[in-house]
Design an enzyme around this catalytic site. Structure first.
Site, PDB file in Angstrom:
ATOM      1  N   HIS A   1       0.778  -0.923  -0.200  1.00 30.31           N
ATOM      2  CA  HIS A   1       0.338   0.031  -0.065  1.00 30.31           C
ATOM      3  C   HIS A   1       0.724   1.357  -0.036  1.00 30.31           C
ATOM      4  O   HIS A   1       1.577   1.799  -0.831  1.00 30.31           O
ATOM      5  CB  HIS A   1      -0.769   0.014   1.012  1.00 30.31           C
TER       6      HIS A   1
ATOM      7  N   HIS B   1      -2.522  -1.769 -10.323  1.00 29.89           N
ATOM      8  CA  HIS B   1      -2.939  -1.631  -9.274  1.00 29.89           C
ATOM      9  C   HIS B   1      -4.633  -2.436  -8.989  1.00 29.89           C
ATOM     10  O   HIS B   1      -4.673  -2.551 -10.740  1.00 29.89           O
ATOM     11  CB  HIS B   1      -3.745   0.440  -9.447  1.00 29.89           C
TER      12      HIS B   1
ATOM     13  N   ASP C   1       2.767   5.878  -7.406  1.00 29.05           N
ATOM     14  CA  ASP C   1       4.157   5.254  -6.214  1.00 29.05           C
ATOM     15  C   ASP C   1       5.089   5.682  -6.798  1.00 29.05           C
ATOM     16  O   ASP C   1       6.131   5.423  -6.809  1.00 29.05           O
ATOM     17  CB  ASP C   1       4.205   4.332  -5.428  1.00 29.05           C
TER      18      ASP C   1
HETATM   19  N1  CMC Z   1       4.662  -6.950 -10.614  1.00 34.68           N
HETATM   20  C1  CMC Z   1       5.011  -7.383 -11.416  1.00 34.68           C
HETATM   21  N2  CMC Z   1       3.748  -8.875 -11.291  1.00 34.68           N
HETATM   22  C2  CMC Z   1       2.539  -7.961 -11.228  1.00 34.68           C
HETATM   23  C3  CMC Z   1       2.223  -6.500 -10.667  1.00 34.68           C
HETATM   24  C4  CMC Z   1       3.893  -6.026 -10.139  1.00 34.68           C
HETATM   25  N3  CMC Z   1       3.903  -4.332  -9.897  1.00 34.68           N
HETATM   26  N4  CMC Z   1       1.560  -6.436  -9.671  1.00 34.68           N
HETATM   27  C5  CMC Z   1       0.966  -7.427 -10.092  1.00 34.68           C
HETATM   28  N5  CMC Z   1       1.551  -8.268 -10.598  1.00 34.68           N
HETATM   29  C6  CMC Z   1       0.639  -9.820 -10.895  1.00 34.68           C
HETATM   30  C7  CMC Z   1       1.009 -10.708 -10.381  1.00 34.68           C
HETATM   31  O1  CMC Z   1       1.994 -10.885 -10.537  1.00 34.68           O
HETATM   32  C8  CMC Z   1      -0.728 -11.094 -10.746  1.00 34.68           C
HETATM   33  O2  CMC Z   1       0.029 -12.165 -12.166  1.00 34.68           O
HETATM   34  P1  CMC Z   1      -0.659 -13.681 -12.811  1.00 34.68           P
HETATM   35  O3  CMC Z   1      -2.194 -13.013 -13.055  1.00 34.68           O
HETATM   36  O4  CMC Z   1       0.297 -14.499 -13.208  1.00 34.68           O
HETATM   37  O5  CMC Z   1      -0.493 -14.363 -11.207  1.00 34.68           O
HETATM   38  C9  CMC Z   1      -1.207 -11.034 -11.995  1.00 34.68           C
HETATM   39  O6  CMC Z   1      -0.696  -8.850 -12.364  1.00 34.68           O
HETATM   40  C10 CMC Z   1      -2.588  -9.699 -10.791  1.00 34.68           C
HETATM   41  O7  CMC Z   1      -2.109  -9.734  -9.972  1.00 34.68           O
HETATM   42  P2  CMC Z   1      -2.383  -9.287  -8.230  1.00 34.68           P
HETATM   43  O8  CMC Z   1      -0.853  -9.143  -7.383  1.00 34.68           O
HETATM   44  O9  CMC Z   1      -3.393 -10.124  -8.694  1.00 34.68           O
HETATM   45  O10 CMC Z   1      -3.326  -8.130  -8.127  1.00 34.68           O
HETATM   46  P3  CMC Z   1      -3.913  -7.325  -7.089  1.00 34.68           P
HETATM   47  O11 CMC Z   1      -5.348  -6.233  -7.820  1.00 34.68           O
HETATM   48  O12 CMC Z   1      -4.832  -8.133  -6.443  1.00 34.68           O
HETATM   49  O13 CMC Z   1      -2.998  -6.513  -6.813  1.00 34.68           O
HETATM   50  C11 CMC Z   1      -1.137  -4.494  -6.220  1.00 34.68           C
HETATM   51  C12 CMC Z   1      -2.723  -5.139  -6.789  1.00 34.68           C
HETATM   52  C13 CMC Z   1      -1.408  -3.073  -6.660  1.00 34.68           C
HETATM   53  C14 CMC Z   1      -0.863  -5.352  -5.306  1.00 34.68           C
HETATM   54  C15 CMC Z   1      -0.188  -5.283  -6.910  1.00 34.68           C
HETATM   55  O14 CMC Z   1       0.032  -4.618  -8.355  1.00 34.68           O
HETATM   56  C16 CMC Z   1       1.022  -5.243  -6.249  1.00 34.68           C
HETATM   57  O15 CMC Z   1       2.223  -6.238  -6.185  1.00 34.68           O
HETATM   58  N6  CMC Z   1       2.032  -4.041  -7.490  1.00 34.68           N
HETATM   59  C17 CMC Z   1       3.761  -3.492  -6.851  1.00 34.68           C
HETATM   60  C18 CMC Z   1       3.131  -2.461  -5.768  1.00 34.68           C
HETATM   61  C19 CMC Z   1       3.138  -0.929  -5.585  1.00 34.68           C
HETATM   62  O16 CMC Z   1       3.189  -0.547  -6.409  1.00 34.68           O
HETATM   63  N7  CMC Z   1       1.972  -0.841  -4.797  1.00 34.68           N
HETATM   64  C20 CMC Z   1       1.047   0.353  -4.670  1.00 34.68           C
HETATM   65  C21 CMC Z   1      -0.073   0.426  -5.102  1.00 34.68           C
HETATM   66  S1  CMC Z   1      -0.942   1.979  -5.670  1.00 34.68           S
HETATM   67  C22 CMC Z   1      -0.784   2.815  -3.887  1.00 34.68           C
HETATM   68  C23 CMC Z   1      -1.842   2.714  -3.504  1.00 34.68           C
HETATM   69  O17 CMC Z   1      -2.853   2.189  -3.404  1.00 34.68           O
HETATM   70  O18 CMC Z   1      -1.207   2.094  -1.817  1.00 34.68           O
END
Ligand code: CMC
Length: 434
Positions: free
Chosen positions: A272, A311, A367
């Site tokens: 987050h 996101h 971010d």
């Molecule tokens: N790098 C590589 N792969 C990713 C990433 C990433 N940053 N984000 C998602 N994926 C992949 C993930 O591995 C999955 O692949 P597969 O379908 O093959 O398993 C797919 O994309 C969907 O990911 P998810 O984890 O199911 O997506 P989510 O909606 O649960 O997660 C997130 C959203 C923001 C937690 C995630 O994209 C992430 O961990 N990003 C990196 C951390 C980050 O930048 N966070 C800041 C978010 S914006 C500010 C805030 O709101 O706090």
């Protein structure tokens, strides 16, 4: 069969029994409790939904913030984020979020006066903060000190009184920069700087952070403006993890300081608010443009995530990231370019053309660039999330105020699917260990 009209309803057949049910659709949602009527026997608790992380579950009705993730739209109380970032300021946006409409001149002046008047904290808060270890993470200090404010304002428990709620909202927005700045000074072993109420909200924050022996700290107005814009961009984001934490804890009817402390805790996490800190560490680790392809391969192989990308809601672009990229230029004009910017831009370019990221709709989020700006301000990475928390405070409070006045809301208490043992027979330790 229930007797809702066929239109705006969902007809479900339970194939276990052959029974059909009509479930009303309102605002493109069905009420989860309506699924409870689908049951095998009279003592069956009824059908529920399984939704870890609430990926497809609305927890509330809210009029605070609108997001269209596919189109990259973000609006506070109906106003596009781009317009607010360009033409408003953080305190006006805070007023808008909390009150639901833009202030008149009198309302704005009175709001700014109130917030300015409440920037100081009780001296015991300072003593409390000074008790932390020299290397305490500023987010840990912020979380604890916001929670501690509840003991200084026991009247805050009276959450049903509108004037009382207003008082706590003002206090919290006003004091957050003071607590945040002192958390920063603490780690540096520098004396805490008291608020300078001649200065505006953001200029005063910079003064509490960086003032040394000079009689008045005067920040470059371009830096003040850039930080103010960053606060605006972070001010609310509908039902994100920390806001959900504020609402969930607030639903127990605890005072707002305790609820916001929970929000600060949620924001502390690397998925987050902690992500910008992680972005900067990642960029430093990559070190140079030549190392980017190997890094990207590692991400694609699942070794790690590309921090600052992806996101839960935005699946096209994050409008905040676009504004921040522009703010980078303004800040670097004053501070000189952060050498990591080149790596970040190249990383973004390569990732946006790569099949892995395109297929999963992963784009830079707020971010990705904010950490670079913060570093240019000479903030250590541990401070980044504190800045996010200060910006997010009006949003948390607007959502909290909405929650406590929402007649539909109940104490947050999700269901579970129990997967453990049942009805075991307990043997006393003395027998088990004999
Ligand atoms: N790098 C590589 N792969 C990713 C990433 C990433 N940053 N984000 C998602 N994926 C992949 C993930 O591995 C999955 O692949 P597969 O379908 O093959 O398993 C797919 O994309 C969907 O990911 P998810 O984890 O199911 O997506 P989510 O909606 O649960 O997660 C997130 C959203 C923001 C937690 C995630 O994209 C992430 O961990 N990003 C990196 C951390 C980050 O930048 N966070 C800041 C978010 S914006 C500010 C805030 O709101 O706090």
């Amino acid at each position: 069969m229930t007797d809702v009209a066929a239109k705006d309803s969902l007809t479900v057949t339970d194939n276990r029994t052959g029974q059909q049910y009509d479930i009303a659709i309102n605002d493109n949602t069905i009420a989860a409790k309506d699924l409870g009527q689908i049951r095998l026997t009279d003592d069956d608790p009824g059908l529920a939904t399984y939704d870890p992380g609430f990926v497809n579950t609305a927890s509330c009705r809210s009029a605070v913030t609108f997001i269209d993730g596919d189109k990259g739209i973000l609006e506070y109380r109906g106003y596009p984020i781009e317009q607010l970032a360009e033409k408003s300021n953080f305190l006006e946006v805070a007023y808008l979020l909390v009150h639901g409409e833009l202030p008149t001149k009198e309302q704005y002046d009175s709001w700014v006066h109130e917030i300015t008047y409440h920037t100081f904290v009780h001296e015991n808060v300072k003593t409390f903060m000074q008790g932390f270890r020299y290397d305490a993470h500023p987010m840990g200090m912020l979380m604890a000190s916001v929670g501690a404010l509840s003991t200084f304002y026991p009247d805050a428990r009276n959450i049903s009184d509108a004037d009382n709620r207003h008082m706590q909202i003002v206090r919290m927005i006003a004091k957050m920069p003071t607590l945040g700045a002192w958390s920063f000074r603490h780690a540096q072993g520098k004396p805490y700087v008291y608020p300078d109420n001649d200065l505006g909200y953001t200029a005063n924050f910079l003064s509490m952070l960086f003032k040394m022996s000079e009689s008045k700290f005067e920040a470059d107005p371009r830096l003040v403006k850039a930080l103010d814009v960053l606060f605006i961009l972070h001010a609310d984001h509908e039902q994100n993890c920390s806001t959900n934490a504020v609402r969930s804890v607030g639903s127990s009817q605890v005072d707002p300081y305790s609820a916001v402390a929970a929000g600060v805790g949620a924001l502390y996490g690397p998925l987050h608010g902690g992500a910008n800190e992680a972005v900067l560490r990642m960029l430093k680790r990559i070190g140079s443009k030549e190392n980017i392809p190997a890094f990207i391969e590692g991400v694609k192989n699942g070794n790690e995530r590309l921090m600052g990308f992806g996101h839960r809601v935005y699946k096209n672009f994050d409008p905040r990231a676009t504004i921040i990229k522009k703010a980078c230029d303004d800040v670097f004009e004053v501070t000189g370019v952060n050498p990591l910017l080149e790596i970040a831009k190249e990383l973004e370019k390569i990732a946006l053309e790569d099949e892995y990221f395109v297929k999963r709709k992963l784009y830079p989020n707020v971010d990705f660039y904010s950490g670079l700006i913060y570093e240019a301000f000479q903030f250590p990475p541990e401070m980044f999330t504190v800045l996010f928390a200060i910006g997010r405070t009006p949003g948390w409070l607007a959502q909290w105020a909405e929650l406590v006045q929402d007649k539909d809301q109940k104490i947050a208490r999700p269901k579970q699917i129990y997967t453990g043992d049942r009805e075991l027979t307990f043997t006393a330790a003395s027998e088990r260990w004999a």
